[in-house]
Structure formats: C-alpha cells, structure tokens
Design a protein around this motif. Structure first.
Motif, PDB file in Angstrom:
ATOM      1  N   ALA A  62       0.843  -1.205   0.000  1.00 51.27           N
ATOM      2  CA  ALA A  62       0.000   0.000   0.000  1.00 51.27           C
ATOM      3  C   ALA A  62       0.880   1.257   0.000  1.00 51.27           C
ATOM      4  N   ILE A  63       0.524   2.237  -0.891  1.00 50.93           N
ATOM      5  CA  ILE A  63       1.246   3.514  -0.968  1.00 50.93           C
ATOM      6  C   ILE A  63       0.226   4.652  -0.891  1.00 50.93           C
ATOM      7  N   TYR A  64       0.471   5.592   0.037  1.00 49.91           N
ATOM      8  CA  TYR A  64      -0.382   6.766   0.203  1.00 49.91           C
ATOM      9  C   TYR A  64       0.424   8.015  -0.164  1.00 49.91           C
ATOM     10  N   ILE A  65      -0.282   9.033  -0.655  1.00 52.16           N
ATOM     11  CA  ILE A  65       0.285  10.374  -0.730  1.00 52.16           C
ATOM     12  C   ILE A  65      -0.552  11.230   0.214  1.00 52.16           C
ATOM     13  N   LYS A 115      -7.149  -2.419  -1.298  1.00 56.36           N
ATOM     14  CA  LYS A 115      -7.329  -3.789  -0.799  1.00 56.36           C
ATOM     15  C   LYS A 115      -7.070  -3.857   0.689  1.00 56.36           C
ATOM     16  N   LEU A 116      -6.069  -3.118   1.169  1.00 55.94           N
ATOM     17  CA  LEU A 116      -5.744  -3.143   2.591  1.00 55.94           C
ATOM     18  C   LEU A 116      -6.900  -2.643   3.435  1.00 55.94           C
ATOM     19  N   THR A 159      -9.467  -1.189   8.600  1.00 54.31           N
ATOM     20  CA  THR A 159     -10.228  -1.247   7.354  1.00 54.31           C
ATOM     21  C   THR A 159     -11.554  -0.513   7.542  1.00 54.31           C
ATOM     22  N   LEU A 160     -12.229  -0.270   6.413  1.00 54.02           N
ATOM     23  CA  LEU A 160     -13.526   0.424   6.494  1.00 54.02           C
ATOM     24  C   LEU A 160     -14.554  -0.423   7.243  1.00 54.02           C
ATOM     25  N   SER A 161     -14.288  -1.774   7.309  1.00 55.00           N
ATOM     26  CA  SER A 161     -15.217  -2.647   8.036  1.00 55.00           C
ATOM     27  C   SER A 161     -14.854  -2.743   9.520  1.00 55.00           C
ATOM     28  N   GLY A 162     -13.755  -2.091   9.926  1.00 54.58           N
ATOM     29  CA  GLY A 162     -13.392  -2.072  11.340  1.00 54.58           C
ATOM     30  C   GLY A 162     -12.332  -3.075  11.736  1.00 54.58           C
ATOM     31  N   LYS A 163     -11.738  -3.809  10.794  1.00 54.50           N
ATOM     32  CA  LYS A 163     -10.699  -4.793  11.100  1.00 54.50           C
ATOM     33  C   LYS A 163      -9.359  -4.090  11.318  1.00 54.50           C
ATOM     34  N   VAL A 164      -8.674  -4.412  12.435  1.00 52.63           N
ATOM     35  CA  VAL A 164      -7.388  -3.796  12.755  1.00 52.63           C
ATOM     36  C   VAL A 164      -6.264  -4.637  12.142  1.00 52.63           C
ATOM     37  N   LEU A 191      -4.220  12.350  -0.119  1.00 54.91           N
ATOM     38  CA  LEU A 191      -4.376  12.988  -1.423  1.00 54.91           C
ATOM     39  C   LEU A 191      -4.511  11.959  -2.535  1.00 54.91           C
ATOM     40  N   ASP A 192      -3.888  10.795  -2.386  1.00 56.28           N
ATOM     41  CA  ASP A 192      -3.982   9.758  -3.413  1.00 56.28           C
ATOM     42  C   ASP A 192      -3.571   8.422  -2.787  1.00 56.28           C
ATOM     43  N   VAL A 193      -4.089   7.307  -3.363  1.00 54.90           N
ATOM     44  CA  VAL A 193      -3.736   5.967  -2.901  1.00 54.90           C
ATOM     45  C   VAL A 193      -3.628   5.045  -4.108  1.00 54.90           C
TER      46      VAL A 193
END
Length: 835
Positions: A200-203, A219-220, A266-271, A211-213
């Motif tokens: 995974a790479i974020y800006i 997926k992460l 995650t958006l589902s709450g998984k750490v 700003l961007d992914v």
C-alpha cells in the motif's frame, strides 16, 4: 549449555482436556510458514527449517553444523552479522536487513528478526532468527528512490531554466518543452510504480489528509479510491494509536522519523498491524508525504508464536534446573550414606569372593614376583587345588614345563609395563583335574595393591577350547570346499568378493581357461583380463553381486564350456560373494550328479547345524537357572546381613541371568521355527488373533489400548507360527509408545495369490534407515531400560513369514506411528523351504 541443543528440547503444552502434550521445539517451528534458523553462541547453525533452506537452495544436511558467517554475501554482511551476535549476547532483540548467499552463489535480501535464547541460569545459549525474503520490497524501494531522485533532478533543472529566462527566452522555451517531455515520462514511471506496487502507498499532505492511494491501499482498507481520498490519517487508524499519531506526525513532517510500526483499520473495522516507511515529495506543487505501508500480520503472528515458544522453553529450563538441584541433593545424601557403611568392607569382600567363584572365567591376582594373592575356584580347579591352597604360592614345574613358566614370566612383565590390559595369544594347557587338553585366552592388567604401595597383576583366563575347535572346524570346512572344487571333473570355480577380488580359484580347468591359481587368488578380476575387456567383465560381475544369475556357452581352444554366473548369499539372503563356475559340458551329466550329491551333503550339514543350535540353546538354560537360584537363595538367607549395595548386586545378577534365559529361550524359539516344520492346516485367524489378545489382556488394560480388528480370513498355515507372528507385532505396538494410549488397527486385503495383512499403531515410529536392521536377530534400537526385550521378536516374524511364502516390511513416520505389513502365499506348500 546443556548437552542437548535447545532446538531438541521438548515443550509441555496443556490441551483443552487438561492433558500434558510434549512437543519438540524443532517440530513446532517447522509448522511456521516463515524461514527460521537457530545458531549457538559461536554462530554455528544447529537448526534450519524447510522454508529457510528452500529460500537459499540448501538441504538441511548441507548447512547444519556450519558457521552462519560463511553464508553471508560479502565482507560487510559478515561484519554486520558478527556485530549483531555480540548484541544478542547482551540480551537485545531487533530486526535488520542483510544479504545472504544462496547455494548457487547469488545474493538474496532477507529481513532477520533475531531473539537471544537465555537459559535459567542466565547463560547465553544461542539465537532464534525469523527470516523474511524482501528482495521485491528492496527492488520497489530502490525504484521509488530512483523516481524521487529523478523527479528532484527535474525540479532543479526546471528552477535553473527559470533563473535564465530573461537572458535566453527562445532557448528557454525549447529546453522547457524538452523538460516537460522528460517530466511527463518521469511522472508516468512514478505512476506505474505507484499503481503496480504490491504494498500500500499513500500520498498525504503534511497535515495528514490523504491525497492519493494505489490499488494495494484499497485492498488493505477494503474500500475504493474515492472512499479513501480526503480522509485523514486518524480515519484509517484505530483509536488506540491516535495519541501516538499526534506525537509522531510533527516528527514525520520534519524528517526525524522515516520508518516505524503501527496499526491501520479497514472500512469494516478490522485492525491490521503495519510497517510504515515515509519519504518527502513534491505533489502538484506542494510538499507532501509518500507513505509506503506493508501488512505485517503474518510476521506479528509468528513473533507471538516465537514469544510463546520462548516462554515455554524458559519454563522448561527452570523445571530442569530444579530437577538437577533435586538430583544433586539426592547424590549428596547417597554420599553421606556410603560414608556410614565403610565398616562393612569385609562382608562385601566375602560377597565379591562368592561372585568371582561363581564365574566360569579363571580369575587371579599375583604380586610383581608372581606369587598368587587371590585365585577363584575356576582356576584352582584347573590345578586340582582349592583357592586357599594356591594363594601364597607360585607356579612351579609340578604343573608346568620350564618353557611355560618362562612364558608366564614374560606375560607378567608385559602387563607391568603396560598401562592398559594386555591380551595374549591362545595358549594350550592340560587340566590337572580332568587331564583334558584346554586352550586358554589370557588377559592381564597391572593394578594397584590394596595399600597402594605396590603394583599387582590381575589376570582373567577364558576357556576358548570350544572356540578353538570351532575355528578348526571352519578351517576344515574351507578345505572341504576347496577339495570339492578340485575334484569337480573338467571344471573351474572362481569366487570373488564385493571388491571384485578373487578369494578362491580351484578346479582342474584353472590354468587352462584362466591364468594359474597363484596369479588369481588375492588379485582383482582386472589383473587377469585385457584392458579392452574391463568394462564388459565389470558389468557382468556387478550384475552377479546385484543378485542376477546367468549362464553362457563359450568355445575356448576347441573346448565347449558352460559358464555360470551366480551370487553367494548368507543365511539372511544377503549377497556376500560372487561365483563363476566353468564346466567342460562334454561330461555335464556326470558333473550334475556329483553336484546334486554335494548339495545333499550341504543340506544335511545345515540341518545338523540347526539341530546343534537347538540343543545348545536348550542346554545353556540349566547353568543359568542354577546361577539365578543360588543368588536368590543367597539373598533369602543373608538378607539381614547384607548391605543395600550388596542386595543391589544380587538383584543385578539375577536380572542378568533371567535376561540371558530369555535370550536363550527366544533363540530356541527362533531355531524351532525351521528345524521341525509341521504340515499346514486350515487356520481361522479371527479365533487365533482373539486368543493372542486374550494373552495380552493385562497389558491392554494397563495401557488403555484401543484395538480395531477387521474380519480376518481362514487360510492354510502353521497355527503356532502365526500365533508368534501376531503376538510379537501386537506386543511391539503396545510396548513402543510414549504419552498417548496405544491405538492399534489390524486389517487384511486379499490379492490374487496372497493375503496382505497390516498392523498399524500410533507409537514412537522407526527411522527408514533401520528397515533391514530390525529384522536381524538380537538387533535392538533402544536400551533395555527404555524398552525391554531381546531383539529376537521381529527376526522370528521374518522367519515365519518366509516359511509361509511371503514378505514383511513396514512404513513409519518417527513420532507418528508405524504400520507393519506382511503377506501369506495362498498356494504355499506346507513343506516349503526354510527361509
């Protein structure tokens, strides 16, 4: 460090039922899906699991016992590894990247997570290392760095172009177009790396806004790019790390922190545990953060497993230390007890006198001048005297010749000069008791006297008359075989060993169809053939040693020859020699009749040998029963007068005699199998096996064994032999078990010409390297104290199966049980040849 490597230590694990399960450390780490290796305090590899060996292209046997420094790629990596070992000895754990050398010489990047192993006394034992291959990650990081540097260089070039704008406007326009083209290519390359990265790479903006992914980031977090852009770093992190983010965000912006571990959500709450790498970039004209994130869930899980294993290992070390302290205390108590019984030395001396007088070996002690200080009854009987009559006297011409007395003196001098025991050649003498000729094997050794001021001579003489006679018989037998070969008409016999060296060349045709006998015996087959024939002859002789028989006809100087190539096997079916026999086939019928006569004589000789083994085994039991009975009578009468150590000696002697009786009984049973064959009858195996299980009922109850029995057939067999076969195999399945209750399965499969039976268990298992050894008589894989027995059971099983025209073998996984298979021929003759 303990004698046993820490990788071979067992760990106790409590199951759901509360039962304690002992699991070896190395068996657990083999289940972890990461490379793991262990080194001792000197850096020597003592363990490497399959994943680690596969990563580097080695077999475990290639690297176990080698230095870990020899597996590093380059001097710099060796220096780093030595420095890390020094840190581990201080009890420090950490993770670092290194290049190790594969089996083909190439380097591979690995991330090593090392943890020191300390025993209960604080001594450094070694290091457990978890390895992760990071070649792709390193390549991606290098590409990102390259893209960043390339982008920065373009920015610098662009700035330089702007500073020169007033001087050369036209040139600037042209160069700007070229720079724009190059920048677009650089941005495309960066975008390709960004979008295709497996991590995974974020800006992020400097304030923590996304700003961007890339796709791996989606997926992460289990969300889309649109859902993630615009969120803050707090939105994608669990609340438990928000305080950490507030503290570290300013340091990240300033560049003080570039790599750390944290948690994401995650958006589902998984750490999800993550590893974060941060770099600064320019994004759309603004300073931003390029964040590289890797999911380290598997690594964290493995670290937790290693932590639990280490805790269990430390607990085991503490338990072992406590056990050793208890053993030390018991030893101190035993020493104190022994100091109290010094006054009983005279009684022990009397007991030892009984022991040495009971042995058939002749035992004596002389001083340096040759005077007898001690003699047991066996040697006194040889002189037709009592022990007391010999003690204080010398050997004299009353019993020996001057030459014999001189030889005794030389023996004594040799024993006094040597620090070790000295064995002398066999010596002929005459018993003064019976007048019979005896052959003695003498061993002498210098020992200190009781006072310690002088050196005495301990002598042990063994009656080897029977052995001598046996050697003479062997010599006669060898001569007999030579005479047979010499008297075969118009024939030659050549016998060679596994090194293709001739040990015998006999017969009238030797010297005619070959070189003379003195140029063959003791030499290899290559010494008597042409160079051009070597490969052909070597191939033929090796086939003989592989068990292949063949025959050919040849013309040799107008002689028609019949040549037989035959392997020679021992009683166990193993090939020990090869034989080539050459016949002038003009007299073939006469030769065949003579060979048949010789074969009959040989068979009769073998039968006589088997009867001899039966009689000898039977008669040997009488003296052993006498020894055991008198030792038990000694214990019964003098129990209150003997100290515990003396009683222990008696117990050891009785147990030894009983064990010898059992060995003789098993040998007797073994010889009975083929010495007196009985006709085969219809045998109901269901009834037979139930009778076997009834006989083993007490053992089955004690061990809480579970036995699954298939429906068995009725076959033609010798019932007593099959009873021994099933009893030995089932008894072994009940005996060779550790921990769990025995689980035994008895089944059968019908084939065209035979029945195939199997008896499986969940015992300790057998290594494949013992597949032949365990079926040999008196061969044991374990000590008597661990598993009782004589080593005859499986040899009996093999003999029974061979008599029924079948084979016996096993499959096994050490630690997970063994299954024995054997076959019974449906059409075997009740008078089948003895195997």
């Amino acid at each position: 460090m303990a004698d046993t490597p820490f990788t071979d230590q067992y760990i106790s694990i409590t199951g759901n039922s509360g039962a304690q399960i002992r699991v070896r450390f190395r068996d657990i780490v083999e289940l972890i899906n990461e490379g793991i290796y262990c080194i001792n305090s000197q850096g020597i590899l003592v363990f490497a699991n399959e994943r680690f060996c596969k990563t580097l292209g080695y077999k475990p046997s290639d690297i176990i016992g080698k230095s870990i420094f020899d597996m590093m790629h380059g001097e710099e990596n060796v220096r780093i590894t030595k420095a890390k070992l020094g840190i581990r000895k201080k009890g420090i754990s950490d993770s670092y990247d290194i290049v190790m050398r594969k089996s083909d010489g190439e380097g591979v990047w690995l991330r090593l997570n090392g943890k020191p192993v300390i025993d209960g006394s604080g001594e450094f034992m070694g290091v457990i290392v978890l390895t992760t291959e990071i070649a792709k990650q390193r390549q991606m990081e290098e590409e990102l760095i390259y893209a960043k540097e390339d982008l920065e260089s373009k920015v610098i070039a662009r700035t330089r172009q702007l500073s020169e704008a007033n001087e050369m406007l036209n040139e600037e326009i042209r160069e700007r177009k070229m720079a724009d083209s190059s920048l677009k290519a650089s941005e495309k390359r960066f975008r390709d790396i960004f979008n295709n990265s497996p991590d995974a790479i974020y800006i992020e903006s400097l304030t923590g806004i996304i700003l961007d992914v890339n796709e791996a980031t989606c997926k992460l977090h289990e969300g889309s790019r649109e859902e993630l852009i615009g969120k803050t770093v707090f939105d994608i992190s669990p609340e438990g790390v928000h305080e950490q983010i507030r503290k570290t965000q300013p340091q990240i912006v300033e560049g003080a922190i570039s790599k750390f571990e944290s948690e994401s959500i995650t958006l589902s709450g998984k750490v999800v545990p993550i590893e974060v790498s941060v770099a600064h970039i320019d994004y759309k004209g603004q300073r931003a953060l390029l964040i590289h994130v890797r999911d380290i869930s598997e690594r964290v899980k493995h670290q937790e497993i290693l932590k639990k294993l280490n805790n269990a290992l430390e607990e085991k070390v503490r338990e072992r230390t406590k056990e050793l302290q208890e053993v030390n205390l018991r030893m101190q108590n035993e020493i104190a007890e022994k100091e109290k019984i010094q006054g009983e030395l005279q009684r022990q001396k009397d007991f030892l006198r009984l022991i040495i007088d009971s042995t058939p070996n002749m035992i004596f002690v002389k001083d340096a001048s040759g005077k007898y200080l001690l003699a047991n009854e066996s040697i006194a009987k040889l002189y037709n005297k009592s022990p007391s009559e010999m003690e204080g006297h010398y050997d004299s011409e009353e019993h020996f010749t001057a030459k014999e007395l001189e030889e005794f003196k030389k023996q004594d001098e040799a024993a006094l000069k040597s620090k070790k025991e000295v064995q002398f050649p066999e010596q002929r003498t005459i018993s003064r008791d019976t007048g019979e000729e005896l052959w003695m094997q003498m061993v002498k050794k210098a020992i200190p006297s009781i006072t310690g001021n002088e050196i005495n001579i301990l002598g042990v003489a063994t009656d080897v008359t029977a052995v001598k006679q046996a050697k003479e018989e062997i010599k006669i037998s060898e001569q007999l075989y030579r005479e047979i070969a010499r008297n075969l008409p118009k024939a030659a016999m050549f016998i060679f060993d596994k090194n293709l060296r001739y040990i015998l060349a006999e017969g009238p045709l030797v010297g005619i169809v070959s070189k003379p006998k003195n140029e063959i015996e003791g030499k290899t087959v290559y010494d008597s053939i042409k160079e051009s024939d070597r490969d052909r002859v070597k191939q033929i002789y090796n086939k003989i040693l592989d068990g292949e028989s063949s025959e050919t006809e040849q013309i040799f100087f107008e002689r028609s020859l019949k040549v037989y190539h035959l392997p020679i096997r021992d009683d166990h079916g193993e090939i020990i020699y090869g034989m080539v026999m050459v016949f002038d086939i003009s007299d073939l019928k006469g030769v065949q009749r003579e060979l048949e006569q010789r074969a009959t004589q040989l068979e009769r000789s073998n039968e006589e040998l088997e009867r001899f083994a039966y009689v000898a085994s039977h008669d040997l039991q009488g003296p052993l029963r006498t020894i055991a009975s008198y030792l038990q009578l000694l214990e019964l009468r003098y129990k209150n007068k003997l100290d515990p150590e003396a009683l222990e000696f008696i117990d050891f002697s009785v147990n030894g005699a009983k064990r010898m009786q059992q060995l003789i009984l098993d040998l007797l049973n073994y010889s009975k199998i083929s010495s007196a064959p009985k006709p085969f009858v219809k045998t109901n195996l269901n009834d037979l096996v139930k009778t076997v299980l009834k006989g083993l009922n007490s053992t089955i109850k004690v061990t809480k064994a579970e036995i699954k029995l298939d429906e068995l057939p009725e076959i033609m067999a010798e019932p007593n032999h099959l009873y021994q076969l099933f009893q030995n195999l089932i008894d072994n399945a009940l005996k060779f078990i550790k921990g769990d209750a025995p689980k035994i399965t008895i089944s059968v499969e019908e084939r065209e010409n035979e029945w195939e039976f199997s008896i499986g268990d969940n015992g300790i298992g057998i290594k494949d390297e013992y597949k032949e050894k365990i079926f040999q008589i008196f061969q044991r894989l374990h000590s008597i104290s661990d598993y009782p027995g004589t080593g005859v059971g499986l040899a009996i099983c093999k003999k029974v199966v061979q008599l029924h025209g079948g084979n016996i073998w096993f499959t096994s996984t050490p630690g997970n049980g063994t299954t024995f298979y054997f076959t019974i021929n449906k059409h075997v003759d009740s008078k089948a040849e003895k195997g």
